[in-house]
Scaffold this active site. Structure first.
Site, short mmCIF file in Angstrom:
data_model
loop_
_atom_site.label_atom_id
_atom_site.label_comp_id
_atom_site.label_asym_id
_atom_site.label_seq_id
_atom_site.Cartn_x
_atom_site.Cartn_y
_atom_site.Cartn_z
N TYR A 114 68.88 54.78 85.13
CA TYR A 114 70.15 54.87 85.88
C TYR A 114 70.02 55.94 86.99
CZ TYR A 114 74.83 56.66 86.73
OH TYR A 114 75.96 57.13 87.33
N ASP A 144 67.54 55.40 76.16
CA ASP A 144 68.90 55.11 76.62
C ASP A 144 69.17 53.64 76.31
OD1 ASP A 144 71.16 54.37 78.03
OD2 ASP A 144 70.73 55.65 79.76
N LYS A 192 80.16 52.18 78.77
CA LYS A 192 79.83 50.76 79.01
C LYS A 192 80.26 49.91 77.80
CE LYS A 192 77.95 52.74 82.54
NZ LYS A 192 78.66 52.92 83.78
N1 PLP Z 1 72.82 55.35 81.34
C1 PLP Z 1 73.03 54.17 81.93
C2 PLP Z 1 72.11 53.03 81.64
C3 PLP Z 1 74.09 54.01 82.82
O1 PLP Z 1 74.29 52.81 83.41
C4 PLP Z 1 74.95 55.11 83.09
C5 PLP Z 1 76.08 55.00 84.04
O2 PLP Z 1 76.22 54.04 84.76
C6 PLP Z 1 74.67 56.33 82.46
C7 PLP Z 1 73.62 56.41 81.58
C8 PLP Z 1 75.55 57.53 82.69
O3 PLP Z 1 76.72 57.37 81.95
P1 PLP Z 1 78.15 58.01 82.31
O4 PLP Z 1 78.62 57.39 83.58
O5 PLP Z 1 78.96 57.69 81.10
O6 PLP Z 1 77.90 59.49 82.45
#
Ligand code: PLP
Length: 393
Positions: A110, A182, A207
């Site tokens: 991300y 992740d 998500k």
């Molecule tokens: N990991 C992934 C795969 C994501 O898509 C996102 C955000 O889009 C994150 C981590 C970060 O999460 P957050 O927006 O809840 O901080």
């Protein structure tokens, strides 16, 4: 009935052993920052960890947080869980605790994660080696330099590259490194990294776990021995989840399995239909036998998720027109909600990369990433088909 016999859906509803004094079916929102004690002795028992109990909400010592974490740990099959105010908060705490000897990040992560690893953490002396999937043969070399944390997403965004969790974990462990995954895209319904050999799992609960685009949160899960040291980082970074989003997230977890399974089915049907559409050059979805990571996905996933990337048989400008014509899909850079979302990676999530870097990562201007929500599959397909008329217009 003992808990190990219970299925994930049952645990997502009955996973918390904490019961409300008034018989509420689920832990209410303890919207309070602190908790009082009858004596100094009782207070010190909690402060010193001799007795588990509520103390201070930023510490995570709040019954609403306890109930959420216990439930999520059961869903994941993990010994311990920590809930954060965001996915980034969860990742930052893991990197701070386990990344200090260096991190290896595999594949596309991300954008926010990439920024944290590439721009902020080096300021604190935490360096990351970035390896693409095509450079996996360099992982051992990177581990030999002393990196003690391997971090990756699988499937990745937006090309849905699938990494072999078991194989990478074995190699990392041979070099004394931990593996943190992740698992946001897959969710615990579709992939169980801890069972495959990973050490820690992190989530953007914003998500699929939240699932309604109305709560921002994150998790770190794994064995207590590895999760407990992360607790202090959460406490002192101040990235603990607050009681209201914690209760909202616990509410969402109760429908996680049915939501994700419905999204899996709908995405598979849409991916198959679009693969047969002449206006689409390619559909990248791990559930399609044509996808390069399909065999590995069959081996390590229980479902293929609600996200796919379609490559329109047109240039970037025409692809933007297709995206703009979508009516049921909102043009928004997120995923995993009940509402379907679409995003053109070259104009949103990967806009910050140079065209050369996007090309190196296999990201083209003709790609649109679709997050399939819970609308009727036929309606979503009809919407995509009418939007594709921009190709021939
Ligand atoms: N990991 C992934 C795969 C994501 O898509 C996102 C955000 O889009 C994150 C981590 C970060 O999460 P957050 O927006 O809840 O901080």
């Amino acid at each position: 009935m003992s808990q190990p016999d219970l299925g994930r859906s049952t645990l997502s509803i009955h996973g918390s052993s904490l019961k409300d004094a008034h018989g509420a079916p689920h832990m209410p929102i303890y919207n309070t920052t602190t908790f009082g004690f009858d004596s100094t002795e009782a207070l010190l028992d909690v402060v010193d960890g001799r007795t588990p109990g509520a103390l201070y909400t930023r510490y995570g010592l709040n019954p609403t947080t306890f109930a959420l974490e216990e439930t999520m740990a059961k869903i994941e099959g993990a010994e311990a869980a920590l809930a954060f105010c965001s996915g980034m908060g969860a990742e930052a705490a893991v990197f701070a605790q386990y990344g200090r000897d260096g991190i290896v990040c595999l594949g596309d992560a991300y954008g926010g994660t990439m920024e944290l690893l590439a721009d902020q953490l080096p300021l604190l002396g935490i360096d990351t080696t970035f390896l693409l999937g095509s450079e996996l043969d360099r992982l051992e070399e990177a581990l030999k330099t002393g990196a003690k944390l391997v971090f990756f997403e699988t499937p990745t965004n937006p090309t849905h590259e699938v990494f072999d969790v078991a194989e990478i974990s074995t190699l990392a462990h041979e070099h004394g490194a931990l593996v943190a995954i992740d698992n946001t895209f897959a969710s615990p319904v579709n992939q169980r990294p801890l069972e495959l050999g990973a050490d820690l799992v992190v989530y953007s609960a914003t998500k699929y776990l939240g699932g309604h685009s109305d709560v921002t949160a994150g998790f770190v899960l794994g064995p207590a021995e590895l999760v407990t040291p992360v607790w202090n980082w959460r406490k002192n970074f101040g990235t603990t989840i607050a009681p209201e989003p914690a209760a909202l997230l616990a509410r969402s977890l109760r429908t996680l399995t049915v939501r994700v399974e419905a999204q899996n089915r709908s995405a598979q049907a849409i991916a198959e239909a679009l693969e047969a559409d002449p206006r689409i050059a390619r559909v990248l979805y791990p559930g399609l036998p044509s996808h390069p990571g399909h065999d590995l996905a069959v081996k390590q996933m229980q479902g293929y998720g609600g996200i796919m990337t379609v490559e329109v048989d047109a240039d970037g400008a025409t692809t933007s027109k297709v995206a703009d014509r979508l009516e049921l899909f909102a043009l928004a850079p997120s995923l995993g909600g009940a509402e379907s979302l679409a995003t053109q990676p070259s104009t949103t999530t990967h806009h910050g990369l140079t065209p050369e870097e996007r090309a190196r990562r296999g990201i083209t201007d003709s790609m649109i990433r679709l997050s399939i929500g819970l609308e009727d599959t036929e309606d979503l397909l009809a919407d995509i088909r009418q939007a594709l008329e921009a190709v021939t217009a």
